[in-house]
Design a protein around this motif. Structure first.
Motif, PDB file in Angstrom:
ATOM      1  N   MET A   1     -58.354  39.508  86.228  1.00  0.00           N
ATOM      2  CA  MET A   1     -57.751  40.737  86.218  1.00  0.00           C
ATOM      3  C   MET A   1     -58.593  41.919  86.065  1.00  0.00           C
ATOM      4  SD  MET A   1     -54.180  40.741  86.974  1.00  0.00           S
ATOM      5  CE  MET A   1     -53.188  39.614  87.157  1.00  0.00           C
ATOM      6  N   LYS A   2     -58.171  42.928  86.615  1.00  0.00           N
ATOM      7  CA  LYS A   2     -59.099  44.212  86.408  1.00  0.00           C
ATOM      8  C   LYS A   2     -58.978  44.998  85.119  1.00  0.00           C
ATOM      9  CE  LYS A   2     -60.322  45.174  91.070  1.00  0.00           C
ATOM     10  NZ  LYS A   2     -60.207  46.334  92.348  1.00  0.00           N
ATOM     11  N   GLY A   3     -57.626  44.834  84.645  1.00  0.00           N
ATOM     12  CA  GLY A   3     -57.196  45.408  83.531  1.00  0.00           C
ATOM     13  C   GLY A   3     -55.750  45.443  83.344  1.00  0.00           C
ATOM     14  N   ARG A   4     -55.321  46.347  82.457  1.00  0.00           N
ATOM     15  CA  ARG A   4     -53.719  46.425  82.360  1.00  0.00           C
ATOM     16  C   ARG A   4     -53.499  48.086  82.710  1.00  0.00           C
ATOM     17  NH1 ARG A   4     -52.643  45.983  76.461  1.00  0.00           N
ATOM     18  NH2 ARG A   4     -50.280  45.482  77.296  1.00  0.00           N
ATOM     19  N   VAL A   5     -52.217  48.242  83.277  1.00  0.00           N
ATOM     20  CA  VAL A   5     -51.918  49.461  83.719  1.00  0.00           C
ATOM     21  C   VAL A   5     -50.450  49.609  83.180  1.00  0.00           C
ATOM     22  CG1 VAL A   5     -51.248  51.014  85.604  1.00  0.00           C
ATOM     23  CG2 VAL A   5     -53.069  49.467  85.938  1.00  0.00           C
ATOM     24  N   ARG A  19     -45.668  47.903  91.036  1.00  0.00           N
ATOM     25  CA  ARG A  19     -45.978  46.720  90.318  1.00  0.00           C
ATOM     26  C   ARG A  19     -46.553  45.570  91.601  1.00  0.00           C
ATOM     27  NH1 ARG A  19     -44.186  44.278  85.765  1.00  0.00           N
ATOM     28  NH2 ARG A  19     -42.123  45.596  85.809  1.00  0.00           N
ATOM     29  N   ILE A  20     -45.878  45.672  92.589  1.00  0.00           N
ATOM     30  CA  ILE A  20     -46.407  44.968  93.565  1.00  0.00           C
ATOM     31  C   ILE A  20     -47.948  45.343  93.963  1.00  0.00           C
ATOM     32  CG2 ILE A  20     -46.193  44.283  96.201  1.00  0.00           C
ATOM     33  CD1 ILE A  20     -43.002  44.580  95.535  1.00  0.00           C
ATOM     34  N   HIS A  21     -48.086  46.557  94.318  1.00  0.00           N
ATOM     35  CA  HIS A  21     -49.241  47.184  94.980  1.00  0.00           C
ATOM     36  C   HIS A  21     -50.397  47.242  93.786  1.00  0.00           C
ATOM     37  CE1 HIS A  21     -47.560  47.826  98.802  1.00  0.00           C
ATOM     38  NE2 HIS A  21     -46.606  48.246  98.095  1.00  0.00           N
ATOM     39  N   LEU A  22     -50.057  47.407  92.608  1.00  0.00           N
ATOM     40  CA  LEU A  22     -51.039  47.339  91.639  1.00  0.00           C
ATOM     41  C   LEU A  22     -51.516  46.006  91.312  1.00  0.00           C
ATOM     42  CD1 LEU A  22     -49.747  50.020  89.120  1.00  0.00           C
ATOM     43  CD2 LEU A  22     -51.732  50.002  90.251  1.00  0.00           C
ATOM     44  N   ALA A  23     -50.673  44.970  91.419  1.00  0.00           N
ATOM     45  CA  ALA A  23     -50.886  43.698  91.208  1.00  0.00           C
ATOM     46  C   ALA A  23     -51.860  43.174  92.508  1.00  0.00           C
ATOM     47  CB  ALA A  23     -49.613  42.672  91.328  1.00  0.00           C
ATOM     48  N   ILE A  29     -49.580  44.778  85.015  1.00  0.00           N
ATOM     49  CA  ILE A  29     -48.671  46.043  84.981  1.00  0.00           C
ATOM     50  C   ILE A  29     -47.775  45.637  83.621  1.00  0.00           C
ATOM     51  CG2 ILE A  29     -46.826  47.196  85.858  1.00  0.00           C
ATOM     52  CD1 ILE A  29     -49.431  45.535  88.014  1.00  0.00           C
ATOM     53  N   GLU A  30     -47.592  46.771  82.911  1.00  0.00           N
ATOM     54  CA  GLU A  30     -46.446  47.027  81.980  1.00  0.00           C
ATOM     55  C   GLU A  30     -45.473  48.125  82.233  1.00  0.00           C
ATOM     56  OE1 GLU A  30     -45.694  47.583  77.139  1.00  0.00           O
ATOM     57  OE2 GLU A  30     -47.828  46.966  77.855  1.00  0.00           O
ATOM     58  N   ALA A  31     -44.341  47.948  82.512  1.00  0.00           N
ATOM     59  CA  ALA A  31     -43.429  49.101  82.537  1.00  0.00           C
ATOM     60  C   ALA A  31     -42.539  49.434  81.534  1.00  0.00           C
ATOM     61  CB  ALA A  31     -42.532  48.728  83.975  1.00  0.00           C
ATOM     62  N   LEU A  49     -55.211  52.266  82.897  1.00  0.00           N
ATOM     63  CA  LEU A  49     -54.800  53.487  83.794  1.00  0.00           C
ATOM     64  C   LEU A  49     -53.372  53.672  83.053  1.00  0.00           C
ATOM     65  CD1 LEU A  49     -54.778  55.511  85.956  1.00  0.00           C
ATOM     66  CD2 LEU A  49     -53.920  53.846  87.407  1.00  0.00           C
ATOM     67  N   ILE A  50     -52.783  54.569  82.935  1.00  0.00           N
ATOM     68  CA  ILE A  50     -51.289  54.940  82.563  1.00  0.00           C
ATOM     69  C   ILE A  50     -50.943  56.153  83.631  1.00  0.00           C
ATOM     70  CG2 ILE A  50     -50.063  56.168  80.721  1.00  0.00           C
ATOM     71  CD1 ILE A  50     -52.393  55.616  78.487  1.00  0.00           C
TER      72      ILE A  50
END
Length: 234
Positions: A1-5, A19-23, A29-31, A49-50
């Motif tokens: 994983m590159k990191g959390r968004v 979520r789909i495209h960031l994954a 992803i946290e929403a 990223l936020i």
């Protein structure tokens, strides 16, 4: 994983789309669907990223961004808005957002914006920085371009991506004057033509963080009628 968004958005369809495209880009992803809860999550977590919607329940995205920058949260911020008024875009940028995208947007545009933001975070903002000289020291202020780390008298200073890019650009070229339009073009890109006051807001915020006395700056100087320059006499 590159990191959390962190995605703060109250439209569940948009959340799932992002979520789909960031994954697919390799991010976790946290929403959050509520503004105040989104602010709490952003203050507690560490995110690459936020993504903030402007219109949110309990607290709007521009206020969240303002509070994050006030707490020295340096993660890049991409704002989503269904509004197209210039005021909203300028306000978001002046609160410390790094980019914005207006709904409805294409996924191709969204992915391009995210990639561009993350590239800007990863690279140095200095024009003339080289691998042989990645650290600048001026008095108590030290700027490490490779680590994207700024310290004053040994104490770390947390800067947003845009603040770091502004500082590293000018520190790499002491004595060189930049007008607001030039800084806007170099740091924000051509898409932000006409938003020169955004530069003033970021310079003021940067001075608050790095100057011993922001009212009497010793690092970032104002050339009246011209723009700004980094003090060449340090």
């Amino acid at each position: 994983m590159k990191g959390r968004v962190l995605v703060v958005e109250d439209d569940r369809d948009i959340i799932e789309l992002l979520r789909i495209h960031l994954a697919d880009l390799g991010y976790e992803i946290e929403a959050v669907e509520d503004g105040k809860k989104g602010l709490a999550a952003a203050l507690k977590g560490e995110y690459s990223l936020i993504i903030l919607d402007i219109m949110l329940p309990s607290m709007d995205g521009t206020e969240i961004c303002r509070r994050l920058r006030g707490r020295d949260i340096a993660a890049p911020v991409l704002m989503l808005t269904a509004k197209s008024e210039e005021f909203d875009k300028v306000l978001g940028l002046e609160m410390g957002a790094d980019d914005y995208i207006t709904k409805p947007f294409s996924i191709r545009e969204f992915i391009a914006r995210v990639k561009a933001l993350m590239r800007r975070v990863e690279r140095s903002g200095a024009e003339d920085a080289t691998a042989e000289n990645p650290v600048y020291t001026y008095g108590d202020l030290t700027i490490d371009l490779d680590k994207r780390r700024v310290t004053s008298a040994g104490a770390r200073i947390d800067l947003s991506p845009k603040e770091f890019e502004l500082l590293s650009l000018m520190a790499a070229n002491p004595g060189k004057s930049y007008d607001r339009s030039k800084l806007l073009s170099l740091i924000w890109g051509y898409d932000f033509d006409g938003y020169e006051h955004t530069v003033n807001s970021h310079i003021n915020r940067l001075r608050t963080k790095i100057e011993p006395d922001p009212a009497k700056p010793i690092y970032i100087l104002t050339n009246w009628g011209v723009g700004y320059r980094f003090n060449e006499d340090l």
